[in-house]
Design a protein around this motif. Structure first.
Motif, mmCIF file in Angstrom:
data_model
loop_
_atom_site.group_PDB
_atom_site.id
_atom_site.type_symbol
_atom_site.label_atom_id
_atom_site.label_comp_id
_atom_site.label_asym_id
_atom_site.label_seq_id
_atom_site.Cartn_x
_atom_site.Cartn_y
_atom_site.Cartn_z
ATOM 1 N N ALA A 77 36.225 17.166 -28.886
ATOM 2 C CA ALA A 77 35.364 18.285 -28.253
ATOM 3 C C ALA A 77 34.812 19.315 -29.127
ATOM 4 C CB ALA A 77 36.252 19.070 -27.009
ATOM 5 N N THR A 78 33.833 19.787 -28.827
ATOM 6 C CA THR A 78 33.224 20.894 -29.839
ATOM 7 C C THR A 78 32.979 22.248 -29.107
ATOM 8 O OG1 THR A 78 30.928 20.335 -29.697
ATOM 9 C CG2 THR A 78 32.269 19.207 -31.135
ATOM 10 N N GLY A 79 33.100 22.323 -27.751
ATOM 11 C CA GLY A 79 32.679 23.554 -26.904
ATOM 12 C C GLY A 79 33.806 24.659 -27.383
ATOM 13 N N ASP A 80 33.541 25.815 -26.639
ATOM 14 C CA ASP A 80 34.307 26.978 -26.665
ATOM 15 C C ASP A 80 35.418 26.914 -25.730
ATOM 16 O OD1 ASP A 80 32.524 28.729 -28.327
ATOM 17 O OD2 ASP A 80 30.926 28.264 -26.628
ATOM 18 N N ALA A 81 35.337 26.257 -24.729
ATOM 19 C CA ALA A 81 36.488 25.865 -23.898
ATOM 20 C C ALA A 81 36.441 24.542 -23.049
ATOM 21 C CB ALA A 81 36.495 27.089 -22.659
ATOM 22 N N ILE A 82 37.689 24.141 -22.936
ATOM 23 C CA ILE A 82 37.990 22.665 -22.552
ATOM 24 C C ILE A 82 38.569 22.338 -21.257
ATOM 25 C CG2 ILE A 82 38.887 20.444 -23.284
ATOM 26 C CD1 ILE A 82 39.121 21.562 -26.073
ATOM 27 N N GLY A 83 37.933 21.548 -20.395
ATOM 28 C CA GLY A 83 38.374 21.301 -19.110
ATOM 29 C C GLY A 83 38.428 19.741 -18.711
ATOM 30 N N LEU A 84 38.910 19.214 -17.599
ATOM 31 C CA LEU A 84 39.069 18.098 -17.425
ATOM 32 C C LEU A 84 38.297 17.676 -16.108
ATOM 33 C CD1 LEU A 84 42.851 17.120 -18.035
ATOM 34 C CD2 LEU A 84 40.659 16.794 -19.507
ATOM 35 N N MET A 85 37.661 16.513 -15.700
ATOM 36 C CA MET A 85 37.114 16.035 -14.589
ATOM 37 C C MET A 85 37.695 14.538 -14.330
ATOM 38 S SD MET A 85 35.639 15.723 -11.624
ATOM 39 C CE MET A 85 35.231 17.477 -11.731
ATOM 40 N N HIS A 86 38.927 14.425 -13.547
ATOM 41 C CA HIS A 86 39.178 13.180 -13.259
ATOM 42 C C HIS A 86 38.274 12.269 -12.687
ATOM 43 C CE1 HIS A 86 42.841 14.429 -15.073
ATOM 44 N NE2 HIS A 86 43.423 15.099 -13.829
ATOM 45 N N SER A 87 38.634 10.730 -12.861
ATOM 46 C CA SER A 87 37.448 9.903 -12.407
ATOM 47 C C SER A 87 37.688 9.661 -11.040
ATOM 48 C CB SER A 87 37.699 8.514 -13.244
ATOM 49 O OG SER A 87 39.154 8.324 -13.122
ATOM 50 N N ASP A 88 38.509 10.099 -10.262
ATOM 51 C CA ASP A 88 38.481 10.272 -8.766
ATOM 52 C C ASP A 88 37.906 11.215 -8.065
ATOM 53 O OD1 ASP A 88 39.737 7.388 -8.623
ATOM 54 O OD2 ASP A 88 41.655 8.184 -9.189
ATOM 55 N N ASP A 89 37.771 12.309 -8.901
ATOM 56 C CA ASP A 89 37.497 13.627 -8.443
ATOM 57 C C ASP A 89 36.192 14.165 -8.549
ATOM 58 O OD1 ASP A 89 40.430 13.383 -7.992
ATOM 59 O OD2 ASP A 89 40.888 14.985 -9.884
ATOM 60 N N GLY A 112 42.628 31.410 -21.031
ATOM 61 C CA GLY A 112 42.650 30.311 -20.020
ATOM 62 C C GLY A 112 42.221 30.767 -18.695
ATOM 63 N N VAL A 113 41.542 30.010 -17.894
ATOM 64 C CA VAL A 113 41.093 30.134 -16.512
ATOM 65 C C VAL A 113 41.470 29.233 -15.772
ATOM 66 C CG1 VAL A 113 38.980 30.600 -15.190
ATOM 67 C CG2 VAL A 113 39.048 31.700 -17.495
ATOM 68 N N TYR A 114 41.753 29.397 -14.379
ATOM 69 C CA TYR A 114 42.266 28.405 -13.300
ATOM 70 C C TYR A 114 41.775 29.047 -12.143
ATOM 71 C CZ TYR A 114 46.023 31.499 -11.781
ATOM 72 O OH TYR A 114 46.534 32.397 -11.424
ATOM 73 N N GLY A 115 41.467 27.942 -11.024
ATOM 74 C CA GLY A 115 41.022 28.315 -9.680
ATOM 75 C C GLY A 115 41.639 27.733 -8.726
ATOM 76 N N ASP A 116 40.991 27.392 -7.737
ATOM 77 C CA ASP A 116 41.488 26.432 -6.471
ATOM 78 C C ASP A 116 41.091 25.255 -6.482
ATOM 79 O OD1 ASP A 116 42.748 29.002 -5.705
ATOM 80 O OD2 ASP A 116 40.941 29.735 -4.687
ATOM 81 N N GLY A 117 41.663 24.364 -5.436
ATOM 82 C CA GLY A 117 41.013 22.974 -5.423
ATOM 83 C C GLY A 117 41.582 22.667 -3.903
ATOM 84 N N HIS A 150 45.946 21.483 -12.253
ATOM 85 C CA HIS A 150 45.591 21.107 -13.448
ATOM 86 C C HIS A 150 44.110 20.993 -13.600
ATOM 87 C CE1 HIS A 150 45.791 17.726 -16.628
ATOM 88 N NE2 HIS A 150 45.973 19.035 -17.381
ATOM 89 N N PRO A 151 43.470 20.299 -12.826
ATOM 90 C CA PRO A 151 41.846 19.968 -13.089
ATOM 91 C C PRO A 151 40.990 21.274 -12.909
ATOM 92 C CG PRO A 151 42.914 18.383 -11.471
ATOM 93 C CD PRO A 151 43.747 19.375 -11.635
ATOM 94 N N THR A 152 41.614 22.488 -12.396
ATOM 95 C CA THR A 152 40.727 23.722 -12.385
ATOM 96 C C THR A 152 41.082 24.497 -13.838
ATOM 97 O OG1 THR A 152 42.783 25.068 -11.407
ATOM 98 C CG2 THR A 152 41.297 23.627 -10.044
ATOM 99 N N VAL A 153 42.003 23.876 -14.514
ATOM 100 C CA VAL A 153 42.424 24.785 -15.738
ATOM 101 C C VAL A 153 41.448 24.638 -16.966
ATOM 102 C CG1 VAL A 153 44.279 25.177 -17.477
ATOM 103 C CG2 VAL A 153 44.854 24.919 -15.183
#
Length: 248
Positions: A77-89, A112-117, A150-153
């Protein structure tokens, strides 16, 4: 901001296209999209390749499991921030990354930033099963079993470079250890965006009922590892989870 989104997968042909498309459909366009496949044999690789150069970086090779694959993605990763997108989501809507970026831009000191899901059923109807409202971050809430979904972080890359990757000693719940290390041990500055970020399907690795006991055991070891009252915190964590299920 440049946002790095990482998807890791292994034999996820049925859901992979939706996960990828939800990233590509985001209205925020400065996204580096990294897909790490564990050398799938069920047609997943063909699905990924069908998106061509819309995926920034694609790697397919054997790995030591999901968290090893995530670590590979972070290293690329080369971005300013990193997050995940799981393959089932999927992202909840096409403005999810815009909401994350807007939260970061409110205050340059946010790490860090997080939200709802939401969790939905793994069928055509996608019935709402569980509602995960993050709420305001605090150390006291962590001691009572709370962690952000976790995947919102999304974490700034400089912070990840400083505090490290996922611990491969934990095979099922390394995301719990990762979040505890960042939020509880190092107390990074987190900010909550009161918006839905992800839609997760029941039946993925992290939601499979058959793994419930293994997750419980590993959670206990992780909380103990971080010096918390493990049994109490794990029981409180499970109690919080039960309250999030939608009663019908």
């Amino acid at each position: 901001m440049r946002i790095s989104v990482i998807t890791v997968c292994y034999n996820r042909k049925a859901t992979m296209a939706k996960a990828i498309q939800s990233v590509l459909d985001q209205d925020y366009k400065n996204i580096e999209y990294i897909v790490i496949d564990g050398n799938s044999t069920d047609g997943t690789q063909e699905v990924i390749r069908s998106f061509g150069n819309q995926i920034t970086t694609y790697v397919s090779e054997p790995d030591k499991g999901m968290y090893d694959a995530i670590n590979k993605g972070i290293a690329l990763a080369t971005g300013d921030a990193i997050g995940l997108m799981h393959s089932d989501d999927e992202f909840y809507d096409r403005t999810a990354i815009s909401k994350i970026v807007a939260q970061f831009e409110k205050d340059s000191t946010i790490e860090g930033v997080y939200g709802d899901g939401v969790y939905v059923s793994n069928d055509v109807q996608e019935r709402l099963i569980r509602n995960r409202i993050g709420g305001t971050f605090s150390i006291d809430r962590i001691k009572s079993g709370w962690l952000p979904l976790h995947p919102t972080v999304y974490l700034k890359k400089t912070v990840v470079d400083q505090y490290g990757l996922y611990n491969l000693d934990f095979k099922i719940a390394s995301d719990t250890e990762f979040l505890l290390r960042y939020l509880y041990k190092y107390k990074i500055k987190m900010s909550y965006v009161n918006q839905y970020i992800v839609k997760m399907r029941m039946g993925g690795m992290s939601t499979d009922a058959q793994r419930a006991f293994e997750v419980l055991k590993e959670d206990y070891n992780i909380y103990k590892y971080h010096g918390l009252s493990a049994l109490r915190v794990v029981l409180q964590k499970k109690s919080l989870a039960l309250k999030q299920y939608i009663l019908r």
